[in-house]
Design a protein around this motif. Structure first.
Motif, PDB file in Angstrom:
ATOM      1  N   TYR A 186       6.287   4.646   2.379  1.00  0.00           N
ATOM      2  CA  TYR A 186       5.192   3.990   3.112  1.00  0.00           C
ATOM      3  C   TYR A 186       5.699   3.402   4.432  1.00  0.00           C
ATOM      4  O   TYR A 186       5.025   3.471   5.463  1.00  0.00           O
ATOM      5  CB  TYR A 186       4.580   2.864   2.271  1.00  0.00           C
ATOM      6  CG  TYR A 186       3.717   3.325   1.120  1.00  0.00           C
ATOM      7  CD1 TYR A 186       2.925   4.473   1.205  1.00  0.00           C
ATOM      8  CD2 TYR A 186       3.675   2.596  -0.074  1.00  0.00           C
ATOM      9  CE1 TYR A 186       2.132   4.883   0.142  1.00  0.00           C
ATOM     10  CE2 TYR A 186       2.883   2.999  -1.143  1.00  0.00           C
ATOM     11  CZ  TYR A 186       2.110   4.141  -1.020  1.00  0.00           C
ATOM     12  OH  TYR A 186       1.332   4.545  -2.073  1.00  0.00           O
ATOM     13  N   GLU A 187       6.904   2.825   4.380  1.00  0.00           N
ATOM     14  CA  GLU A 187       7.508   2.249   5.594  1.00  0.00           C
ATOM     15  C   GLU A 187       7.671   3.335   6.661  1.00  0.00           C
ATOM     16  O   GLU A 187       7.376   3.117   7.844  1.00  0.00           O
ATOM     17  CB  GLU A 187       8.866   1.643   5.224  1.00  0.00           C
ATOM     18  CG  GLU A 187       9.587   0.937   6.356  1.00  0.00           C
ATOM     19  CD  GLU A 187      10.998   0.514   5.959  1.00  0.00           C
ATOM     20  OE1 GLU A 187      11.874   0.517   6.846  1.00  0.00           O
ATOM     21  OE2 GLU A 187      11.229   0.209   4.765  1.00  0.00           O
ATOM     22  N   LEU A 188       8.148   4.505   6.233  1.00  0.00           N
ATOM     23  CA  LEU A 188       8.305   5.646   7.153  1.00  0.00           C
ATOM     24  C   LEU A 188       6.949   6.062   7.719  1.00  0.00           C
ATOM     25  O   LEU A 188       6.819   6.287   8.939  1.00  0.00           O
ATOM     26  CB  LEU A 188       8.948   6.826   6.411  1.00  0.00           C
ATOM     27  CG  LEU A 188       8.946   8.177   7.136  1.00  0.00           C
ATOM     28  CD1 LEU A 188       9.808   8.118   8.395  1.00  0.00           C
ATOM     29  CD2 LEU A 188       9.425   9.295   6.205  1.00  0.00           C
ATOM     30  N   ILE A 189       5.942   6.149   6.871  1.00  0.00           N
ATOM     31  CA  ILE A 189       4.609   6.587   7.294  1.00  0.00           C
ATOM     32  C   ILE A 189       4.021   5.612   8.318  1.00  0.00           C
ATOM     33  O   ILE A 189       3.447   6.023   9.337  1.00  0.00           O
ATOM     34  CB  ILE A 189       3.668   6.708   6.058  1.00  0.00           C
ATOM     35  CG1 ILE A 189       4.163   7.825   5.128  1.00  0.00           C
ATOM     36  CG2 ILE A 189       2.229   6.964   6.480  1.00  0.00           C
ATOM     37  CD1 ILE A 189       4.275   9.189   5.754  1.00  0.00           C
ATOM     38  N   VAL A 190       4.185   4.316   8.073  1.00  0.00           N
ATOM     39  CA  VAL A 190       3.664   3.305   9.012  1.00  0.00           C
ATOM     40  C   VAL A 190       4.411   3.381  10.338  1.00  0.00           C
ATOM     41  O   VAL A 190       3.812   3.278  11.415  1.00  0.00           O
ATOM     42  CB  VAL A 190       3.764   1.887   8.399  1.00  0.00           C
ATOM     43  CG1 VAL A 190       3.508   0.810   9.451  1.00  0.00           C
ATOM     44  CG2 VAL A 190       2.774   1.742   7.248  1.00  0.00           C
ATOM     45  N   ASN A 201      -3.114  10.366  12.882  1.00  0.00           N
ATOM     46  CA  ASN A 201      -3.998  11.391  12.298  1.00  0.00           C
ATOM     47  C   ASN A 201      -3.245  12.272  11.304  1.00  0.00           C
ATOM     48  O   ASN A 201      -3.761  12.591  10.229  1.00  0.00           O
ATOM     49  CB  ASN A 201      -4.609  12.268  13.404  1.00  0.00           C
ATOM     50  CG  ASN A 201      -5.717  11.535  14.144  1.00  0.00           C
ATOM     51  OD1 ASN A 201      -6.315  10.613  13.591  1.00  0.00           O
ATOM     52  ND2 ASN A 201      -5.978  11.927  15.375  1.00  0.00           N
ATOM     53  N   TYR A 202      -2.026  12.681  11.681  1.00  0.00           N
ATOM     54  CA  TYR A 202      -1.220  13.490  10.766  1.00  0.00           C
ATOM     55  C   TYR A 202      -0.950  12.729   9.467  1.00  0.00           C
ATOM     56  O   TYR A 202      -1.061  13.284   8.365  1.00  0.00           O
ATOM     57  CB  TYR A 202       0.110  13.882  11.419  1.00  0.00           C
ATOM     58  CG  TYR A 202       0.038  15.144  12.252  1.00  0.00           C
ATOM     59  CD1 TYR A 202       0.203  16.393  11.668  1.00  0.00           C
ATOM     60  CD2 TYR A 202      -0.197  15.090  13.626  1.00  0.00           C
ATOM     61  CE1 TYR A 202       0.141  17.563  12.428  1.00  0.00           C
ATOM     62  CE2 TYR A 202      -0.267  16.247  14.397  1.00  0.00           C
ATOM     63  CZ  TYR A 202      -0.099  17.483  13.792  1.00  0.00           C
ATOM     64  OH  TYR A 202      -0.162  18.633  14.538  1.00  0.00           O
ATOM     65  N   CYS A 203      -0.569  11.449   9.601  1.00  0.00           N
ATOM     66  CA  CYS A 203      -0.263  10.637   8.411  1.00  0.00           C
ATOM     67  C   CYS A 203      -1.519  10.419   7.562  1.00  0.00           C
ATOM     68  O   CYS A 203      -1.450  10.464   6.337  1.00  0.00           O
ATOM     69  CB  CYS A 203       0.330   9.294   8.839  1.00  0.00           C
ATOM     70  SG  CYS A 203       1.950   9.438   9.619  1.00  0.00           S
ATOM     71  N   ALA A 204      -2.648  10.187   8.236  1.00  0.00           N
ATOM     72  CA  ALA A 204      -3.906   9.973   7.507  1.00  0.00           C
ATOM     73  C   ALA A 204      -4.313  11.244   6.765  1.00  0.00           C
ATOM     74  O   ALA A 204      -4.716  11.197   5.588  1.00  0.00           O
ATOM     75  CB  ALA A 204      -5.003   9.540   8.471  1.00  0.00           C
ATOM     76  N   ASN A 205      -4.184  12.391   7.425  1.00  0.00           N
ATOM     77  CA  ASN A 205      -4.565  13.667   6.796  1.00  0.00           C
ATOM     78  C   ASN A 205      -3.656  14.033   5.620  1.00  0.00           C
ATOM     79  O   ASN A 205      -4.044  14.792   4.744  1.00  0.00           O
ATOM     80  CB  ASN A 205      -4.542  14.800   7.824  1.00  0.00           C
ATOM     81  CG  ASN A 205      -5.660  14.643   8.857  1.00  0.00           C
ATOM     82  OD1 ASN A 205      -6.670  14.003   8.582  1.00  0.00           O
ATOM     83  ND2 ASN A 205      -5.467  15.202  10.042  1.00  0.00           N
ATOM     84  N   SER A 206      -2.448  13.469   5.613  1.00  0.00           N
ATOM     85  CA  SER A 206      -1.531  13.746   4.498  1.00  0.00           C
ATOM     86  C   SER A 206      -1.968  13.037   3.222  1.00  0.00           C
ATOM     87  O   SER A 206      -1.495  13.354   2.129  1.00  0.00           O
ATOM     88  CB  SER A 206      -0.107  13.296   4.858  1.00  0.00           C
ATOM     89  OG  SER A 206      -0.020  11.866   4.823  1.00  0.00           O
ATOM     90  N   ILE A 209      -1.569   7.417   3.801  1.00  0.00           N
ATOM     91  CA  ILE A 209      -2.105   6.117   4.221  1.00  0.00           C
ATOM     92  C   ILE A 209      -3.189   5.659   3.241  1.00  0.00           C
ATOM     93  O   ILE A 209      -3.260   4.479   2.889  1.00  0.00           O
ATOM     94  CB  ILE A 209      -2.646   6.169   5.666  1.00  0.00           C
ATOM     95  CG1 ILE A 209      -1.491   6.389   6.646  1.00  0.00           C
ATOM     96  CG2 ILE A 209      -3.380   4.875   6.020  1.00  0.00           C
ATOM     97  CD1 ILE A 209      -1.860   6.322   8.088  1.00  0.00           C
ATOM     98  N   SER A 210      -4.002   6.596   2.775  1.00  0.00           N
ATOM     99  CA  SER A 210      -5.032   6.247   1.781  1.00  0.00           C
ATOM    100  C   SER A 210      -4.395   5.689   0.518  1.00  0.00           C
ATOM    101  O   SER A 210      -4.912   4.745  -0.092  1.00  0.00           O
ATOM    102  CB  SER A 210      -5.864   7.473   1.422  1.00  0.00           C
ATOM    103  OG  SER A 210      -6.549   7.950   2.556  1.00  0.00           O
TER     104      SER A 210
END
Length: 504
Positions: A186-190, A201-206, A209-210
């Protein structure tokens, strides 16, 4: 020196270098300029050093890692990935964490080079193993992996590689290791999401983030406390705030604060949720945030008025953040007597609470009372003066007594309060009217350490740079302050001694 390094490297390449020579080589490579190293290095030298990492001798591995760090740093990233791909791959599986960190940091360096990053992106097995390193036991290895993957995601191709390929499955698989590793992902994604709207957008579509938001609004109070810190980081960027607002996350966080009244475990996550809104108010608009989410302000006041030191500390920090700009100050001023009463409590805590809370109160007071010269309208000056007098019956003496205590942190905290108000005319008049106060300011002997000397110097600088100081303090005091400023923070007056004949 370069000749000696080459000779030692040749011996290492022939496996004839004992540990003492590797130690000598470690020292020698530090003394040779990178250009000289580049000119003498061969594939055999580097291959041999990587081969020496395969022994079960910790000291030898440590020496080789230090040597390789220096040598690889001297080489072009394209050369490293094209000629040492296999060695890097093996390094990621090495049982010694220092070798993994060396390898991952090299990948991080390679992906910053526009010509070399393609080589990395065409090595999915290398990237897969770096992702697996996020699940390593040692936090240092995981952090290096997160840093390198974050760098990879700085480019469009990197985002595609991480989120539109099988590597996304690898990320999700490593998350299943345990709770700690899941939060690392999650830290990486943020971190990636914070770079740009496109990255988000890329992270959200993965879907990741949800998942983070789902845990934030779930029932596990300890998980909430961890996740809110990451969501707060996301809210530091305009596109991150927009996403959170559009997804209704900010409203959900507000509703959780409302529901905290009936939750006996709210103490675990409430501080983080309140900090979230405090940070949001500063980067956005304090007035809009406080008007749209009135529960935030109400909760801050409740926490500040409580008897729980943890809650008081969070509330005081949040008030300091909120009051760090004029709009936030005006929002607090609108609460009238309630905030004035709260200031009195903060003044009491600054004097009587445990040291850590006293420091937080001093920092908040500094933040609340500071006005830049262009903000000093009559109304705002009246406001900061009334806030200062609300702290206690004799606030100047309170902070002066704190500044004379033998605790450097408190001493500097009190000096920062004086510095915050030093450019405001009402404060200058108070200082002048307080017996011995100006003498205290120019007395260098009361500052025992570097931090205190620096803090006192900042106070003198704030006074000297004020447009009203010469008129209010008078020429004599003004010139003494100017002299202090010119002499610098660490000036020591020379003491002349006279030799007496016959004296011992």
């Amino acid at each position: 020196m370069a000749e000696a390094v080459v000779e030692l490297l040749e011996r290492a390449a022939r496996r004839e270098a004992p540990l003492e020579e590797l130690r000598a080589l470690r020292l020698a490579v530090q003394a040779v300029p990178p250009a000289a190293l580049r000119a003498r290095l061969s594939d055999d030298h580097l291959g041999a050093l990587f081969a020496l990492l395969s022994v079960n001798d910790r000291e030898q591995v440590s020496a080789c890692v230090s040597i390789l760090e220096r040598l690889l740093q001297a080489l072009d990233p394209v050369y490293v990935i094209q000629n040492l791909r296999e060695e890097l791959q093996k390094g990621l599986f090495h049982p010694d964490d220092s070798v993994k960190i060396l390898t991952i940091s090299q990948v991080g360096r390679i992906v910053e080079n526009s010509d070399a990053i393609t080589e990395i992106l065409n090595s999915p097995e290398l990237l897969q193993q770096i992702i697996n390193c996020i699940g390593g036991e040692k936090i240092a290895v995981a952090k290096e992996a997160i840093k390198s993957l974050s760098r990879i995601a700085q480019t469009q191709d990197g985002l595609e590689a991480l989120f539109v390929s099988s590597l996304l499955s690898d990320l999700k698989n490593v998350m299943a290791t345990n709770d700690v590793v899941r939060y690392r992902v999650y830290e990486l994604i943020v971190e990636i999401s914070s770079v740009s709207a496109d990255s988000l957008n890329y992270c959200a579509n993965s879907g990741l983030i949800s998942e983070l938001i789902g845990e934030l609004t779930g029932d596990d109070v300890l998980v909430r406390a961890t996740c809110i810190e990451m969501v707060t980081s996301l809210a530091h960027t305009p596109h991150g705030r927009q996403y959170l607002a559009q997804q209704g996350i900010i409203d959900k966080i507000s509703n959780i604060i409302v529901g905290a009244e009936s939750d006996p475990f709210s103490g675990f996550y409430l501080p983080g949720f309140v900090k979230f809104f405090g940070n949001l108010a500063v980067v956005d608009s304090p007035q809009q945030i406080c008007e749209r989410y009135p529960v935030f302000m109400e909760k801050v006041f409740e926490m500040a008025e409580s008897h729980d030191p943890t809650m008081i500390g969070v509330a005081v920090d949040t008030l300091g953040i909120l009051g760090s700009n004029v709009e936030g100050k005006q929002v607090l001023q609108k609460t009238r007597s309630r905030f004035k009463n709260l200031l009195n409590r903060i003044g009491h805590q600054a004097k009587n609470a445990p040291t850590e809370l006293r420091l937080r109160c001093l920092d908040a007071i500094s933040s609340l009372l500071y006005l830049s010269p262009e903000q000093q309208t009559e109304d705002l000056l009246r406001m900061t003066e009334s806030w200062f007098t609300s702290l206690c019956s004799q606030p100047l003496e309170l902070f002066r007594s704190i500044s004379t205590q033998p605790f450097p942190d408190l001493h500097c905290g009190a000096l920062r309060v004086f510095t915050a108000i030093a450019n405001q005319p009402w404060a200058q008049k108070l200082m002048l009217d307080s017996p011995g106060f100006v003498e205290y300011i120019v007395d260098r002997s009361v500052e025992p350490d570097k931090a205190s000397k620096d803090a006192k110097y900042e106070l003198v600088k704030a006074l000297v740079n004020s447009k009203t100081i010469a008129e209010i303090f008078g020429n004599q005091y003004y010139l003494r302050l100017r002299a202090y400023l010119c002499e610098g923070p660490y000036y020591v007056k020379a003491v002349s001694t006279t030799a007496v004949e016959g004296a011992e």
